[in-house]
Design a protein around this motif. Structure first.
Motif, PDB file in Angstrom:
ATOM      1  N   ALA A 120       0.856  -1.250  -0.144  1.00  0.00           N
ATOM      2  CA  ALA A 120      -0.085   0.329   0.144  1.00  0.00           C
ATOM      3  C   ALA A 120       0.712   1.042  -0.128  1.00  0.00           C
ATOM      4  CB  ALA A 120      -0.668   0.191   1.495  1.00  0.00           C
ATOM      5  N   GLY A 159       2.861   6.562   1.511  1.00  0.00           N
ATOM      6  CA  GLY A 159       3.221   7.716   1.901  1.00  0.00           C
ATOM      7  C   GLY A 159       4.240   8.430   1.180  1.00  0.00           C
ATOM      8  N   GLN A 160       5.268   8.885   1.048  1.00  0.00           N
ATOM      9  CA  GLN A 160       6.160   9.661   0.470  1.00  0.00           C
ATOM     10  C   GLN A 160       7.046   9.616  -1.185  1.00  0.00           C
ATOM     11  OE1 GLN A 160       6.088  13.259   0.744  1.00  0.00           O
ATOM     12  NE2 GLN A 160       4.112  13.105   1.367  1.00  0.00           N
ATOM     13  N   GLU A 178     -11.054   1.544  -3.316  1.00  0.00           N
ATOM     14  CA  GLU A 178     -10.341   1.754  -2.349  1.00  0.00           C
ATOM     15  C   GLU A 178      -8.930   1.507  -2.127  1.00  0.00           C
ATOM     16  OE1 GLU A 178     -12.819   0.108   0.789  1.00  0.00           O
ATOM     17  OE2 GLU A 178     -14.347   1.219   0.767  1.00  0.00           O
ATOM     18  N   LYS A 179      -8.988   0.265  -2.575  1.00  0.00           N
ATOM     19  CA  LYS A 179      -7.312  -0.043  -2.950  1.00  0.00           C
ATOM     20  C   LYS A 179      -6.671   0.205  -3.836  1.00  0.00           C
ATOM     21  CE  LYS A 179      -7.920  -3.415   0.403  1.00  0.00           C
ATOM     22  NZ  LYS A 179      -7.716  -2.982   1.792  1.00  0.00           N
ATOM     23  N   ASN A 202      -4.946   2.643  -4.663  1.00  0.00           N
ATOM     24  CA  ASN A 202      -2.943   2.874  -4.001  1.00  0.00           C
ATOM     25  C   ASN A 202      -2.472   1.490  -3.674  1.00  0.00           C
ATOM     26  OD1 ASN A 202      -4.598   2.463  -1.898  1.00  0.00           O
ATOM     27  ND2 ASN A 202      -2.934   2.970  -0.453  1.00  0.00           N
ATOM     28  N   ALA A 260       6.639   5.764   6.671  1.00  0.00           N
ATOM     29  CA  ALA A 260       6.626   4.989   8.164  1.00  0.00           C
ATOM     30  C   ALA A 260       4.695   3.808   7.349  1.00  0.00           C
ATOM     31  CB  ALA A 260       6.286   5.518   9.078  1.00  0.00           C
ATOM     32  N   THR A 261       4.398   4.593   5.940  1.00  0.00           N
ATOM     33  CA  THR A 261       3.183   4.419   6.157  1.00  0.00           C
ATOM     34  C   THR A 261       2.755   3.199   5.147  1.00  0.00           C
ATOM     35  OG1 THR A 261       2.146   5.806   4.238  1.00  0.00           O
ATOM     36  CG2 THR A 261       1.935   6.747   7.048  1.00  0.00           C
ATOM     37  N   GLU A 271       3.014  -1.081   3.915  1.00  0.00           N
ATOM     38  CA  GLU A 271       3.455  -2.503   4.657  1.00  0.00           C
ATOM     39  C   GLU A 271       2.790  -3.297   3.320  1.00  0.00           C
ATOM     40  OE1 GLU A 271       1.364  -5.068   7.507  1.00  0.00           O
ATOM     41  OE2 GLU A 271      -0.038  -2.958   7.223  1.00  0.00           O
ATOM     42  N   ASN A 289      -1.635  11.980  -0.648  1.00  0.00           N
ATOM     43  CA  ASN A 289      -0.661  11.671   0.175  1.00  0.00           C
ATOM     44  C   ASN A 289       0.879  13.061  -1.350  1.00  0.00           C
ATOM     45  OD1 ASN A 289      -0.439   9.753   1.925  1.00  0.00           O
ATOM     46  ND2 ASN A 289      -0.764   8.550   1.138  1.00  0.00           N
ATOM     47  N   GLU A 344     -12.761   7.844   2.828  1.00  0.00           N
ATOM     48  CA  GLU A 344     -12.913   6.056   2.113  1.00  0.00           C
ATOM     49  C   GLU A 344     -11.349   5.238   2.430  1.00  0.00           C
ATOM     50  OE1 GLU A 344     -16.871   6.380   0.933  1.00  0.00           O
ATOM     51  OE2 GLU A 344     -15.441   5.477  -0.668  1.00  0.00           O
ATOM     52  N   ARG A 345     -10.269   6.209   1.518  1.00  0.00           N
ATOM     53  CA  ARG A 345      -8.576   5.730   0.632  1.00  0.00           C
ATOM     54  C   ARG A 345      -8.206   5.683   2.404  1.00  0.00           C
ATOM     55  NH1 ARG A 345      -7.081   6.109  -4.528  1.00  0.00           N
ATOM     56  NH2 ARG A 345      -5.493   6.205  -4.604  1.00  0.00           N
ATOM     57  N   SER A 351      -8.834   2.544   4.272  1.00  0.00           N
ATOM     58  CA  SER A 351      -8.641   1.594   3.367  1.00  0.00           C
ATOM     59  C   SER A 351      -7.033   1.345   3.376  1.00  0.00           C
ATOM     60  CB  SER A 351      -9.042   1.495   1.884  1.00  0.00           C
ATOM     61  OG  SER A 351      -7.981   2.562   1.084  1.00  0.00           O
ATOM     62  N   GLN A 352      -6.142   2.389   3.292  1.00  0.00           N
ATOM     63  CA  GLN A 352      -4.879   2.136   3.302  1.00  0.00           C
ATOM     64  C   GLN A 352      -4.518   1.322   4.554  1.00  0.00           C
ATOM     65  OE1 GLN A 352      -2.804   5.967   3.075  1.00  0.00           O
ATOM     66  NE2 GLN A 352      -3.876   6.247   0.936  1.00  0.00           N
ATOM     67  N   PHE A 353      -3.167   0.209   4.057  1.00  0.00           N
ATOM     68  CA  PHE A 353      -2.452  -0.092   5.881  1.00  0.00           C
ATOM     69  C   PHE A 353      -1.465   0.979   6.008  1.00  0.00           C
ATOM     70  CE2 PHE A 353      -3.751  -3.904   3.798  1.00  0.00           C
ATOM     71  CZ  PHE A 353      -3.379  -4.247   2.347  1.00  0.00           C
ATOM     72  N   HIS A 354      -1.167   0.685   7.101  1.00  0.00           N
ATOM     73  CA  HIS A 354      -0.710   1.877   8.059  1.00  0.00           C
ATOM     74  C   HIS A 354      -0.045   1.390   8.942  1.00  0.00           C
ATOM     75  CE1 HIS A 354      -3.261   4.874   6.393  1.00  0.00           C
ATOM     76  NE2 HIS A 354      -4.307   4.425   6.166  1.00  0.00           N
ATOM     77  N   LEU A 355       1.538   1.443   8.943  1.00  0.00           N
ATOM     78  CA  LEU A 355       2.491   1.318  10.048  1.00  0.00           C
ATOM     79  C   LEU A 355       2.757   2.959  10.197  1.00  0.00           C
ATOM     80  CD1 LEU A 355       5.086  -1.349   7.923  1.00  0.00           C
ATOM     81  CD2 LEU A 355       3.071  -1.343   9.736  1.00  0.00           C
ATOM     82  N   TYR A 356       2.816   3.478  11.921  1.00  0.00           N
ATOM     83  CA  TYR A 356       2.624   4.617  12.256  1.00  0.00           C
ATOM     84  C   TYR A 356       4.642   4.455  13.167  1.00  0.00           C
ATOM     85  CZ  TYR A 356      -1.892   3.468  13.085  1.00  0.00           C
ATOM     86  OH  TYR A 356      -3.833   3.776  13.012  1.00  0.00           O
ATOM     87  N   PRO A 357       4.569   6.139  12.682  1.00  0.00           N
ATOM     88  CA  PRO A 357       5.865   6.483  12.792  1.00  0.00           C
ATOM     89  C   PRO A 357       5.859   6.031  14.246  1.00  0.00           C
ATOM     90  CG  PRO A 357       4.829   7.881  11.787  1.00  0.00           C
ATOM     91  CD  PRO A 357       3.171   6.711  12.252  1.00  0.00           C
ATOM     92  N   GLN A 377       0.897  17.668   2.836  1.00  0.00           N
ATOM     93  CA  GLN A 377       1.487  16.750   2.001  1.00  0.00           C
ATOM     94  C   GLN A 377       2.279  15.619   2.469  1.00  0.00           C
ATOM     95  OE1 GLN A 377       1.215  17.002  -2.086  1.00  0.00           O
ATOM     96  NE2 GLN A 377      -0.872  16.849  -2.632  1.00  0.00           N
ATOM     97  N   THR A 378       3.254  16.016   3.431  1.00  0.00           N
ATOM     98  CA  THR A 378       3.989  15.632   4.540  1.00  0.00           C
ATOM     99  C   THR A 378       3.159  15.659   5.873  1.00  0.00           C
ATOM    100  OG1 THR A 378       5.013  17.203   5.298  1.00  0.00           O
ATOM    101  CG2 THR A 378       6.368  17.034   3.644  1.00  0.00           C
ATOM    102  N   PRO A 397      -1.100  10.681   7.293  1.00  0.00           N
ATOM    103  CA  PRO A 397      -2.200  10.606   7.072  1.00  0.00           C
ATOM    104  C   PRO A 397      -3.228  10.752   8.465  1.00  0.00           C
ATOM    105  CG  PRO A 397      -1.407   8.514   6.051  1.00  0.00           C
ATOM    106  CD  PRO A 397      -0.619   9.533   7.394  1.00  0.00           C
TER     107      PRO A 397
END
Lengths: 509, 182
Positions: free
Chosen positions: A328, A331-332, A357-358, A360, A384-385, A387, B39, B82-83, B86-92, B122-123, B126
Motif C-alpha cells: 500500500a 507515504g511519500q 478503495e485499494k 493506491n 512509515a505508512t 506495508e 499523499n 475512504e481511501r 483502506s490503506q495499510f498504516h504503520l505508524y511513525p 502532504q508531508t 495521514p
C-alpha cells in the motif's frame, strides 16, 4: 500558545481554503469511461431483467393455461342413444382409449344392454353380471335389429409391461370392440382394481351418453358426468410407442464447477510472464478454481426425443495467480524508485488493476523475491505508512449466460439418458480480483481489458429420471469452452473452460 | 433559471455534455481540495476521479438544500477518507515535539506560497492530515471529525495538536528559524 496555534490554522485556511489547481486530463477520461461503462451495465441489466421476466411470464402463462384446460378423456363412439330418462336400466360408464391400445381380452358371455332400438320396449335387464377385472364393450348385435347394441364382456389380463396394454392377445377372429367401457365410479381418482384395471376420469363426450354407476349391488343410474382432476391415464407410457408427450418444460439447475483457461499465442514467448525470468510460464503460476453455476431454463420439444433449451444462467469462472506481493502506498515514495512494484499487473487473462478503495495498492509478481524484498524494504524505509504482504490473487469472471442447447434422448424411459450440445452467449457482469493470504480474502480491484460478450460451446450428457409424468430429475456433467478469447487487445488468447456437474429439476406440461 | 440548475438537470438525465460541463466548473477547486487530503499528485487525481464518479452516480440524492458546491465538497472529503481508511498504516516510531519557544512566527508563514503550504500538508502522516484539514480548513467540529474517522474526540484533538506541531517544525526547517526574521 493558543494564539500561535490559531495562527497556524488561519494561515493554512487562508491559503488553502480556496486553493485551485488544474487536474490532469486523464481524470476526465477516466470518469467518462466509467460513466459509459455504467450506462452499458444498466442496459445489460435491463436486458437481463426483461429476459428473466419473459421466461417467468411464459412459464406462468403456460401454467395458467394448463390449469384452464379440461382433462383429456376419451370419447366412446356408441352411435345414437336414447335420452337418459328413457333408459331405466343398463347404464354404463364409458371411456374411449386409442383403439390400438386395447388390452388383451377374452370373450365371455355378454349380457345385453338396451340400445336405441330397445329403449322403448322397456325390457332392459341392464348390466349386472360384470365382475371386477372385466370390461364391457358395446357391440352391434345383428340379431337384435338395426342399431341394437349388446354388451360384450371381456376379461382383461395384466399387461406384460406396466402401463402398456398389449393389443396382441385378442382371440383370433374377434373383432375389435368399438368402444371400451370401464367399470367404476365416475369422478373417482385413479384406482387400481383386481386384474390390473384402472378407473379413469369420466367426462361426457356427447350429449345423451348414458353412464352407468357400477357400484356392486346397486341399480345403475344415469349420472351427470363431471369433470375430474387429471390422474395418470391408464394408458400412460413412459417408454417408446407413446404418442403423447409434454412439449414444454421449465426447470432449474445448479452445479459446482471447475474453471480454468487455455492460453495460446502467435508469439511463443508471450506465454511467459512479462518482466521476470523467461522460463517462468503463466501456466506455472496460475491455477484453476472451484466455483459454481446455476439458473433457470425453458425447454420445448418439437418431437418426442428432441428438445431445445434456453434460459438464464449465472456462472462464476476464474483462476488464481500465485506468489503475488501487494504494498500500500501510504507515504511519500515515488513509484519510479521501486520499478518492480506496479499499479497494474498483467497476467494471461488481462490487466489486474488495483482500484476503488485499494487504488493506491501496488502489485508485483514475486518469484524474484530478492528484488521485491529489496524494493519493499525501500518503500518501508521511505515512509512509515507502507506495508507489504505476500499471497495469491484470485480472479473471478462472472457471467450471465443465455444458452441455446439441443438435447436428445438416447434412452427414453423413466430413467433416461440424454446427450446435449449447443452454444451459449455470455455477458460479463463482474471481474473482481481478491488478494488471499492465510485464508483471508480481500477485494483489491478488478481485471480490465475483458470482452463484455463471449460465446461458448456446450457439450454434455446425463441422466434424467421421471418422478412422475411431469416432474423430472436431471444429473448432467457439462463441459463449456469459450470459443473466443476473453481479453481484448492482448497477444495472449485466453479461453476459459469449465466442467460442471449439473443437477436440477424440471416440470413439463 | 440558474445555469447551474440546468446543468444539474442535464446530469440527472445522464446527458454526457452536462456532466462534462459540471466537471469543468468544479474540477479545479475540488482538485485543490483533494491535494490537501492526498499523499501526492497521483493520489489526488484518483480521489478526484472517484469523487466525481460518486457525484454523478448519486446526483439524485442532492436535495437542493445547501450549496451544490458544499455537497460536492463533502463527497470529495468522504472519498479521501475512504481511501485513507483502506490503506495499510504503520505508524511513525518517533515524533519530536516543538518546545514553546521554538514556535514559528507568523511572518515565516507569510513567506510561503500556497503551493509550499500544500506540500507541507502532504508531508503529514495521514491521520494527522485528515484531522487538520477537516478542523482547520473545512471547519468541522471535533465531534463530527471523530464520527467520520471512527476515533474519539480526545484523539481528534490530540491529532490536531500534533499536526500543528509537525507543520511548524517543517516550516522552521524549511525557512531557517525566526532568527533570520528578527
Amino acid at each position: 500558545m493558543g494564539g500561535k496555534k490559531n495562527i497556524t490554522d488561519r494561515v493554512f485556511r487562508d491559503s488553502l481554503g480556496n486553493y485551485q489547481e488544474s487536474p490532469p486530463e486523464s481524470v476526465w477520461a477516466g470518469i467518462e469511461g466509467t460513466l459509459a461503462n455504467d450506462r452499458r451495465k444498466s442496459r445489460m441489466a435491463w436486458i437481463g431483467r426483461i429476459a428473466a421476466a419473459a421466461v417467468i411470464l411464459i412459464a406462468a402463462g403456460t401454467i395458467w393455461i394448463l390449469f384452464q384446460r379440461t382433462p383429456e378423456t376419451g370419447v366412446v363412439s356408441t352411435g345414437p342413444l336414447t335420452e337418459p330418462a328413457q333408459q331405466e336400466s343398463a347404464q354404463q360408464e364409458s371411456a374411449q382409449p386409442e383403439p390400438a391400445d386395447e388390452a388383451a381380452n377374452t370373450e365371455s358371455p355378454a349380457p345385453s344392454v338396451p340400445g336405441p332400438g330397445d329403449a322403448a320396449s322397456g325390457d332392459s335387464p341392464g348390466v349386472t353380471d360384470q365382475e371386477p377385472g372385466q370390461i364391457a364393450s358395446q357391440e352391434t348385435d345383428p340379431s337384435a335389429g338395426s342399431g341394437a347394441q349388446t354388451l360384450a364382456m371381456h376379461t382383461l389380463e395384466p399387461a406384460a409391461e406396466p402401463g402398456v396394454l398389449t393389443p396382441d392377445a385378442q382371440p383370433p377372429g374377434a373383432e375389435k370392440p368399438e368402444g371400451i367401457i370401464v367399470t367404476g365410479q365416475p369422478g373417482q381418482d385413479l384406482q387400481q382394481i383386481p386384474g390390473g384395471l384402472y378407473t379413469i376420469p369420466v367426462s361426457s363426450p356427447e350429449p345423451g351418453l348414458i353412464i352407468a354407476d357400477r357400484s356392486a349391488g346397486e341399480d345403475p343410474e344415469a349420472t351427470e358426468l363431471t369433470e375430474t382432476g387429471e390422474g395418470i391415464d391408464v394408458f400412460e407410457e413412459f417408454g417408446e410407442g407413446s404418442e403423447d408427450y409434454n412439449r414444454w418444460a421449465v426447470g432449474g439447475q445448479m452445479a459446482p464447477l471447475y474453471s480454468y483457461r487455455n492460453i495460446s499465442s502467435s508469439q511463443g514467448n508471450a506465454l511467459y510472464t512479462a518482466q521476470r525470468q523467461s522460463s517462468q510460464s503463466y501456466n506455472d503460476i496460475e491455477n484453476g478454481i472451484v466455483s459454481y453455476s446455476g439458473g433457470v431454463n425453458l425447454n420445448y420439444s418439437p418431437v418426442k426425443r428432441l428438445s431445445l433449451q434456453s434460459g438464464l444462467y449465472y456462472s462464476r469462472l476464474g483462476m488464481t495467480v500465485q506468489n503475488t506481493w501487494i504494498a500500500a502506498s501510504g507515504g511519500q515514495y515515488e513509484r519510479v524508485n521501486f520499478p518492480s512494484l506496479e499499479v497494474a499487473m498483467s497476467n494471461s487473462s488481462g490487466d489486474i488493476q488495483a482500484g476503488g478503495e485499494k487504488s493506491n495498492t501496488v502489485l508485483a509478481n514475486a518469484w524474484s523475491t530478492n528484488e521485491i524484498l529489496s524494493d519493499a524494504s525501500g518503500a518501508v524505509a521511505g515512509d512509515a505508512t507502507t506495508e507489504t504482504k505476500k499471497g495469491d490473487l484470485l480472479q473471478h469472471f462472472d457471467y450471465i449466460e443465455v444458452p441455446m442447447i439441443l438435447r436428445y434422448k438416447v434412452v427414453d424411459r423413466r430413467l433416461g439418458f440424454n446427450l446435449l450440445g449447443g452454444i451459449s452467449t455470455n455477458f460479463l457482469v463482474g471481474s473482481n480480483v481478491y488478494f488471499e493470504e492465510n485464508g483471508d480474502k480481500e477485494l483489491i480491484g478488478s481485471t480490465s481489458d475483458l470482452k463484455q460478450v463471449n460465446y461458448s460451446s456446450v457439450l454434455g450428457m446425463g441422466l434424467q429420471y421421471s418422478i412422475s409424468r411431469r416432474l423430472n430429475l436431471m444429473m448432467e456433467p457439462v463441459f463449456r469452452y469459450y470459443l473466443n478469447s476473453i481479453n481484448e487487445g492482448s497477444i495472449i488468447d485466453s479461453h476459459p473452460y469449465s466442467l460442471g456437474f449439473f443437477t436440477g429439476i424440471s416440470y413439463s406440461f | 433559471m440558474d445555469p447551474l440548475d440546468n446543468i444539474i438537470k442535464g446530469c440527472l438525465k445522464g446527458d454526457r455534455k452536462s456532466q462534462e460541463q459540471l466537471y469543468r466548473i468544479f474540477s479545479k477547486r475540488m482538485f485543490g481540495l483533494c491535494l490537501q487530503y492526498a499523499n501526492n499528485y497521483d493520489d489526488a487525481s484518483d480521489i478526484l476521479q472517484d469523487g466525481f464518479i460518486k457525484v454523478f452516480r448519486k446526483m439524485e440524492q442532492y436535495s437542493g438544500k445547501g450549496s451544490f458546491e458544499g455537497w460536492v465538497r463533502r463527497i470529495m472529503i468522504n472519498t479521501a477518507l475512504e481511501r485513507y481508511r483502506s490503506q495499510f498504516h504503520l505508524y511513525p516510531i518517533t515524533e519530536n515535539t516543538l518546545a514553546g519557544e521554538d514556535m514559528v512566527h507568523e511572518e515565516v508563514f507569510e513567506k510561503l506560497s500556497a503551493k509550499d503550504l500544500m506540500k507541507l500538508v502532504q508531508t503529514l502522516p495521514p491521520r494527522y492530515r485528515m484531522v487538520f484539514n477537516m478542523y482547520a480548513i473545512e471547519g468541522y467540529p471535533h465531534k463530527e471529525i471523530a464520527d467520520m474517522l471512527g476515533i474519539t474526540i480526545g484523539t481528534s484533538k490530540s491529532n490536531l495538536s500534533r499536526a500543528r506541531e509537525i507543520l511548524q517544525r517543517k516550516v522552521k526547517e524549511y525557512y531557517h528559524s525566526n532568527e533570520n526574521i528578527s
